[in-house]
Write an enzyme that holds these catalytic residues in place. Structure first.
Site, PDB file in Angstrom:
ATOM      1  N   GLU A 185       0.821  -1.214   0.000  1.00  0.00           N
ATOM      2  CA  GLU A 185       0.000   0.000   0.000  1.00  0.00           C
ATOM      3  C   GLU A 185       0.856   1.266   0.000  1.00  0.00           C
ATOM      4  O   GLU A 185       1.689   1.484   0.890  1.00  0.00           O
ATOM      5  CB  GLU A 185      -0.940   0.023   1.207  1.00  0.00           C
ATOM      6  CG  GLU A 185      -1.845   1.257   1.213  1.00  0.00           C
ATOM      7  CD  GLU A 185      -2.919   1.224   2.289  1.00  0.00           C
ATOM      8  OE1 GLU A 185      -3.755   2.153   2.321  1.00  0.00           O
ATOM      9  OE2 GLU A 185      -2.925   0.275   3.099  1.00  0.00           O
ATOM     10  N   LYS A 201      -8.348  -0.672   0.410  1.00  0.00           N
ATOM     11  CA  LYS A 201      -9.435  -1.146   1.252  1.00  0.00           C
ATOM     12  C   LYS A 201     -10.350  -2.016   0.406  1.00  0.00           C
ATOM     13  O   LYS A 201     -10.890  -1.578  -0.601  1.00  0.00           O
ATOM     14  CB  LYS A 201     -10.211   0.020   1.858  1.00  0.00           C
ATOM     15  CG  LYS A 201     -11.179  -0.364   2.934  1.00  0.00           C
ATOM     16  CD  LYS A 201     -10.491  -1.036   4.117  1.00  0.00           C
ATOM     17  CE  LYS A 201      -9.538  -0.108   4.856  1.00  0.00           C
ATOM     18  NZ  LYS A 201      -8.946  -0.774   6.051  1.00  0.00           N
TER      19      LYS A 201
END
Length: 590
Positions: A185, A201
């Site tokens: 990420e 997410k």
């Protein structure tokens, strides 16, 4: 241990046509180290690191999750168990050679700090708070704790890179601890004006077949719960970026992008802006830190709940880890990850956080399974293993050799093991040395690309063979994991079910949904309602070569077989490439 970084540069940072350019460097002795041990020192450390990069140095370091109060006193956390911010300053970045070897392989054992009952209780508390309107999403995490029994931090980092390739990887040694991050990420990439955040997410496990894998990707992209989680974080990041952005410059050019990782699909979105003139690195952190993807929303309320539910500090996990590099003429470029998929080592003790975002639509069982899928990367890296094929060599001729080599090549591609140039010659030499009789050949391929084959005399098997039913299900973390989908020397999850009675040939396994899967040594087939069926790969089993031959030849077809169907089964068969199709009898529990 040398500091190392291996970051994927975002397309905007890499330039046109270089979307996957990488920043791969190692660093020698640091010129100096900047560290903050109290909240009021954090901004000064960030300012000093930024100034050093603008002056031509490279700075690599982290900001702990517990540094949040340095930017906003309302962002509550536990007390930190190390420096809140830490940056090493280097005169230059050195090349990182691909052929560097870390030595002895790492071995770790892990234990969870959280029971399923405690997890369920925390989920109930979160749902109650959401229903009361306290927040609408919270990121709940817990640590895995392990012990490094063999090998070094360098060897462990090399294994982690193989287990979680790509992304934003770094290893740092502060002296007191080593941080090993293979995060997928991006927190933010900032060149002094343009800033890009890429929150992650939304999660789904990888599929057992290409068709199932594609279906799970599409289901993730379209799932209302996953999209809602993603949009919540995107809205939070848009709001955070607006605090440092020029008016009307905040944009969301990409939503719901799916990214394939070895054990899971992840969903990301892009949020970008142009920062106002005079913005400093500390201002960027004040606006964005901690990243909304690891807190929840609203951030203040979510972080209060995190401190209530999580009894220990998160540390570098869920903070920020990155590099500041000079960009010429007094400029610098900053790239930071969100340190998920990140380990901290202190001596031989290791900690790895695992978590997920919880919304009103989250269900305890599904979130627990998601945690298991997310932890697969550390399971893979914690024990060395070889890729494995068991072949039949009969009178100097190989049985189903192309199918075995294709399956081995698929596994090598998945685990990023080099393909050995000498493999065909190795097998040719073995066949020449065993021109007569039936031989069981164990072919192994290790992480360095070395192949080894051994032959063992194989006596005929008398049928029917006796099978027993497993006393408990194979846990989903194994049944839906890569060490079932691919054949390797990591077989403890099978060995736990291996028969102890010498009269029993094999154990028939089933998953947590009550679906029959396979045996510990081969696949199975059942004659049900007048046709032979063998469980589909989606149930969680190895795609055996013998099974593939039976399907290809029309001897069996795929069909889900559940525990309640067992009394109706008319006949059984055990199938693998070595033994072929063996008539079998299953002993059912009384």
């Amino acid at each position: 241990m040398d500091t190392r970084i291996d970051f994927t540069l975002p397309q905007e940072a890499a330039g046109t046509g270089a979307a996957q350019a990488r920043l791969r460097r190692r660093f020698g002795a640091a010129r100096t180290v900047l560290a903050a041990h109290a909240p009021h020192e954090v901004r000064a450390v960030l300012d000093a690191a930024e100034d050093a990069a603008r002056a031509g140095a490279w700075c690599v370091g982290f900001v702990r999750y517990e540094a949040a109060a340095a930017f906003d006193a309302a962002l509550v956390t536990h007390a930190a168990d190390g420096p809140l911010a830490w940056f090493a300053v280097y005169e230059e970045a050195l090349p990182w050679e691909d052929d560097e070897t870390p030595g002895e392989a790492a071995r770790l054992t892990w234990r969870s700090s959280l029971s399923r009952a405690d997890f369920n209780h925390a989920m109930a508390q979160i749902h109650e708070a959401i229903a009361d309107g306290v927040f609408y999403q919270v990121n709940y995490t817990a640590p895995l704790r392990g012990e490094l029994q063999q090998g070094s931090a360098e060897a462990l980092f090399a294994a982690l890179l193989r287990a979680q390739p790509g992304g934003y990887a770094a290893c740092l040694d502060t002296g007191a601890e080593q941080i090993l991050s293979v995060s997928p990420e991006l927190f933010f990439d900032w060149d002094g004006r343009r800033i890009l955040a890429r929150p992650m997410k939304g999660t789904a496990p990888r599929g057992a077949t290409p068709a199932e894998d594609m279906a799970r990707e599409q289901a993730l992209r379209s799932a209302p719960k996953e999209r809602a989680e993603n949009v919540m974080v995107v809205d939070l990041l848009r709001n955070d970026l607006s605090r440092i952005a020029e008016p009307f410059s905040v944009q969301v050019p990409r939503l719901f992008h799916t990214q394939a990782l070895p054990s899971v699909w992840q969903m990301t979105s892009d949020v970008q802006a142009t920062t106002r003139a005079g913005t400093r690195l500390a201002d960027v952190f004040a606006a964005l830190f901690p990243c909304g993807s690891v807190t929840g929303a609203p951030k203040v309320a979510a972080m209060r709940m995190i401190r209530t539910l999580e009894p220990q500090p998160r540390g570098v996990y869920c903070g920020a880890l990155g590099v500041l590099r000079p960009a010429g003429e007094g400029q610098m470029h900053a790239t930071f990850n969100v340190p998920i998929r990140t380990l901290a080592l202190r001596g031989r003790q290791a900690v790895c956080g695992i978590g997920s975002g919880i919304t009103s639509g989250a269900e305890a069982g599904g979130e627990w399974r998601e945690w298991q899928h997310k932890s697969a990367f550390v399971e893979r890296a914690s024990q060395p293993f070889a890729l494995l094929e068991t072949l039949a060599l009969e009178d100097g001729a190989w049985r189903h050799l192309p199918e075995h080599l294709q399956r081995l090549q698929d596994a090598a591609r998945h685990f990023r093991y080099p393909w050995p140039a000498q493999l065909e010659q190795c097998l040719a030499d073995l066949a020449a040395a065993h021109p007569a009789g039936l031989w069981r050949v164990r072919l192994q391929l290790d992480a360095s690309g070395q192949a080894r084959a051994e032959a063992f005399a194989c006596a005929p098997t008398r049928a029917p063979v006796c099978l027993q039913l497993a006393a408990a299900p194979l846990e989903d973390r194994w049944a839906q994991g890569e060490f079932v989908r691919y054949k390797t020397s990591r077989r403890a999850h099978y060995e736990a079910f291996a028969p102890r009675d010498p009269a029993v040939f094999d154990t028939v396994l089933f998953n947590e949904q009550g679906e029959i899967t396979e045996g510990t040594r081969g696949n199975i087939a059942a004659l049900l309602d007048g046709r032979w069926v063998t469980p589909p790969l989606a149930c969680g089993l190895l795609a055996g070569v013998g099974r593939r031959v039976a399907l290809r030849d029309g001897r069996a077809s795929e069909g889900v077989l559940r525990l309640e169907d067992l009394p109706r089964v008319q006949a059984w068969a055990f199938i693998n490439s070595l033994r072929g199709w063996l008539d079998a009898e299953l002993e059912l529990p009384r």
